[in-house]
Design an enzyme around this catalytic site. Structure first.
Site, PDB file in Angstrom:
ATOM      1  N   CYS A  70      11.642  -0.303   1.201  1.00 21.38           N
ATOM      2  CA  CYS A  70      10.471  -0.344   0.316  1.00 21.38           C
ATOM      3  C   CYS A  70      10.546   0.765  -0.734  1.00 21.38           C
ATOM      4  O   CYS A  70      10.669   1.945  -0.384  1.00 21.38           O
ATOM      5  CB  CYS A  70       9.190  -0.202   1.136  1.00 21.38           C
ATOM      6  SG  CYS A  70       7.705  -0.086   0.110  1.00 21.38           S
ATOM      7  N   CYS A  73       7.539   3.573  -0.446  1.00 23.12           N
ATOM      8  CA  CYS A  73       7.451   4.539   0.642  1.00 23.12           C
ATOM      9  C   CYS A  73       8.024   5.881   0.179  1.00 23.12           C
ATOM     10  O   CYS A  73       8.833   5.921  -0.758  1.00 23.12           O
ATOM     11  CB  CYS A  73       8.219   4.035   1.863  1.00 23.12           C
ATOM     12  SG  CYS A  73       7.400   2.689   2.747  1.00 23.12           S
ATOM     13  N   HIS A 133       3.155   2.494   4.949  1.00 21.74           N
ATOM     14  CA  HIS A 133       3.598   1.149   4.570  1.00 21.74           C
ATOM     15  C   HIS A 133       2.789   0.062   5.256  1.00 21.74           C
ATOM     16  O   HIS A 133       2.596  -1.032   4.698  1.00 21.74           O
ATOM     17  CB  HIS A 133       5.088   0.989   4.908  1.00 21.74           C
ATOM     18  CG  HIS A 133       5.663  -0.340   4.513  1.00 21.74           C
ATOM     19  ND1 HIS A 133       6.151  -0.589   3.250  1.00 21.74           N
ATOM     20  CD2 HIS A 133       5.835  -1.490   5.222  1.00 21.74           C
ATOM     21  CE1 HIS A 133       6.605  -1.828   3.192  1.00 21.74           C
ATOM     22  NE2 HIS A 133       6.418  -2.396   4.362  1.00 21.74           N
ATOM     23  N   ASN A 173      -3.309  -6.848  -6.223  1.00 26.09           N
ATOM     24  CA  ASN A 173      -2.926  -8.128  -5.628  1.00 26.09           C
ATOM     25  C   ASN A 173      -2.565  -7.854  -4.180  1.00 26.09           C
ATOM     26  O   ASN A 173      -1.767  -6.962  -3.905  1.00 26.09           O
ATOM     27  CB  ASN A 173      -1.716  -8.737  -6.339  1.00 26.09           C
ATOM     28  CG  ASN A 173      -1.996  -9.089  -7.787  1.00 26.09           C
ATOM     29  OD1 ASN A 173      -3.116  -9.390  -8.153  1.00 26.09           O
ATOM     30  ND2 ASN A 173      -0.966  -9.045  -8.614  1.00 26.09           N
ATOM     31  N   HIS A 184       3.935  -3.007   0.475  1.00 24.90           N
ATOM     32  CA  HIS A 184       3.268  -1.704   0.556  1.00 24.90           C
ATOM     33  C   HIS A 184       1.927  -1.757  -0.159  1.00 24.90           C
ATOM     34  O   HIS A 184       1.829  -2.299  -1.264  1.00 24.90           O
ATOM     35  CB  HIS A 184       4.161  -0.638  -0.089  1.00 24.90           C
ATOM     36  CG  HIS A 184       3.776   0.761   0.232  1.00 24.90           C
ATOM     37  ND1 HIS A 184       4.506   1.563   1.085  1.00 24.90           N
ATOM     38  CD2 HIS A 184       2.732   1.519  -0.176  1.00 24.90           C
ATOM     39  CE1 HIS A 184       3.935   2.746   1.182  1.00 24.90           C
ATOM     40  NE2 HIS A 184       2.847   2.744   0.419  1.00 24.90           N
ATOM     41  N   HIS A 186      -0.673  -1.283  -2.618  1.00 26.98           N
ATOM     42  CA  HIS A 186      -0.627  -0.708  -3.960  1.00 26.98           C
ATOM     43  C   HIS A 186      -1.408  -1.589  -4.923  1.00 26.98           C
ATOM     44  O   HIS A 186      -1.708  -2.746  -4.640  1.00 26.98           O
ATOM     45  CB  HIS A 186       0.816  -0.575  -4.453  1.00 26.98           C
ATOM     46  CG  HIS A 186       1.465  -1.888  -4.793  1.00 26.98           C
ATOM     47  ND1 HIS A 186       1.865  -2.802  -3.833  1.00 26.98           N
ATOM     48  CD2 HIS A 186       1.765  -2.464  -5.997  1.00 26.98           C
ATOM     49  CE1 HIS A 186       2.394  -3.855  -4.415  1.00 26.98           C
ATOM     50  NE2 HIS A 186       2.338  -3.681  -5.724  1.00 26.98           N
ATOM     51  N   GLN A 188      -2.102  -2.015  -9.524  1.00 30.92           N
ATOM     52  CA  GLN A 188      -1.448  -1.846 -10.817  1.00 30.92           C
ATOM     53  C   GLN A 188      -2.508  -1.562 -11.885  1.00 30.92           C
ATOM     54  O   GLN A 188      -3.697  -1.799 -11.682  1.00 30.92           O
ATOM     55  CB  GLN A 188      -0.658  -3.102 -11.188  1.00 30.92           C
ATOM     56  CG  GLN A 188       0.453  -3.445 -10.213  1.00 30.92           C
ATOM     57  CD  GLN A 188       1.221  -4.684 -10.643  1.00 30.92           C
ATOM     58  OE1 GLN A 188       1.886  -4.694 -11.678  1.00 30.92           O
ATOM     59  NE2 GLN A 188       1.133  -5.748  -9.849  1.00 30.92           N
TER      60      GLN A 188
END
Length: 357
Positions: A70, A73, A133, A173, A184, A186, A188
């Protein structure tokens, strides 16, 4: 909150937002990276009065890697990632595969007299909510939500200062069903060089309301929903979460501050503190609907940077494509072809199910 900015190996920015004042973030990025790609192309569609981004380099972006590979991470001695530090609270960095960027190589050539073309000037950033994660946003403590919100406020303020940026859009998303390319947790941020079609439509309605009746349209709708109560899912002193009366999605919730503000930076400390507990409650209700990880999109609607800011009213739109435990809502002919949504679940029923989840 401690803010530390560094530069990644290819020149992109990375910013750590730490909850400890003594956090040290001086570990360099030791990777050997190619330069970031040039800005995408924006092509104007004269038939719809909309801009479309053509970003061919995104075909090569990382796609659902295993956990031990990933890129979000923390870095280890055996594997270097986008985050050089061995741990972090919240980290924001410039997307390696951006739809929009400030790296304009050359002006694109005109395609036809009816299709203007211009560089995809703007910026795309990745917001990592935690170094865990296996976490989700719903599993974060309220303090971390506050850190995320402060990071979004920081980035919104900074991105509005970039040349040509007209709107800043933070979003998350979540779930492979939505189309995520990284597991992971997250989000945007997109900094657009134009006001998006959805926002233009909302501003047109808000302007018509202000001219005809006066006042802020979203604030009036929010007050009406709070008064009606049957679509309210949860609320506190500063925020209300409700299902819109004309919800497009099977389960859709707006989380809005009671005080009309144009964007996240305009929220005061009390409002920022009050957001996390309410939003986490709503997310956990989403998770409890079907006892399954819920795919969703969480979209922050902020006023444009330069125009009609008095017409905006900050709110978070949270929605899922899951309409039943074993069924997803697909955007088929009416939705995709004509933009006319057909909802299989009455908003009042959706609110009731969420209240009891």
């Amino acid at each position: 909150m401690r803010r530390t900015q560094i530069e990644l190996a290819d020149g992109r920015d990375l910013i750590y937002f730490d909850e400890r004042d003594d956090a040290v973030r001086d570990r360099p990025d030791l990777r050997d990276l190619l330069p970031p790609p040039p800005a995408s192309q924006l092509r104007y569609d004269p038939l719809t009065d909309e801009w479309v981004a053509v970003a061919v380099h995104r075909q090569t972006r990382t796609f659902l890697p295993p956990a031990d590979q990933c890129p979000l991470c923390p870095s280890t001695v055996d594997r270097l990632s986008e985050i050089p530090a061995p741990d972090y609270d919240v980290a924001v960095f410039e997307n390696r595969f951006p739809s929009l960027s400030q790296r304009v190589a050359e002006e694109p050539v005109e395609i036809t007299p009816f299709t203007p073309v211009r560089p995809g000037r703007g910026r795309c950033e990745v917001v990592c909510f935690t170094d865990d994660h296996n976490a989700s946003f719903a599993s974060l403590p309220p303090r971390r939500v506050r850190t995320v919100l402060d990071a979004l406020a920081d980035r919104t303020a900074a991105l509005t200062e970039l040349p040509g940026v007209e709107q800043v859009f933070p979003f998350e998303n979540r779930g492979v069903e939505i189309g995520v390319t990284l597991h992971h947790p997250h989000g945007q941020i997109y900094a657009y060089p134009f006001v998006t079609p959805r926002t233009r439509s909302m501003l047109t309605a808000a302007r018509r309301h202000a001219d005809r009746i006066g006042g802020n349209l979203y604030a009036d709708v929010l007050a009406a929903e709070r008064a009606a109560g049957d679509r309210v899912v949860a609320s506190n002193e500063h925020w209300t979460a409700y299902v819109p009366a004309a919800a497009r999605w099977p389960f859709e919730v707006h989380v809005a501050p009671h005080r009309p503000v144009p964007d996240i930076p305009a929220l005061d400390d009390a409002e920022r503190d009050a957001f996390g507990p309410l939003y986490l409650d709503v997310l956990r209700r989403f998770e409890g609907l079907f006892d399954l990880p819920m795919p969703y999109i969480a979209a922050w609607h902020q006023a444009p940077v330069r125009i009609d800011r008095e017409l905006g009213h900050l709110h978070l739109q949270l929605f899922t494509i899951r309409r039943a435990k074993d069924k997803l809502k697909y955007l088929a002919g009416s939705e995709s072809g004509m933009g006319v949504f057909i909802n299989d679940i009455a908003p009042e029923r959706a609110a009731e199910l969420l209240r009891t989840a």
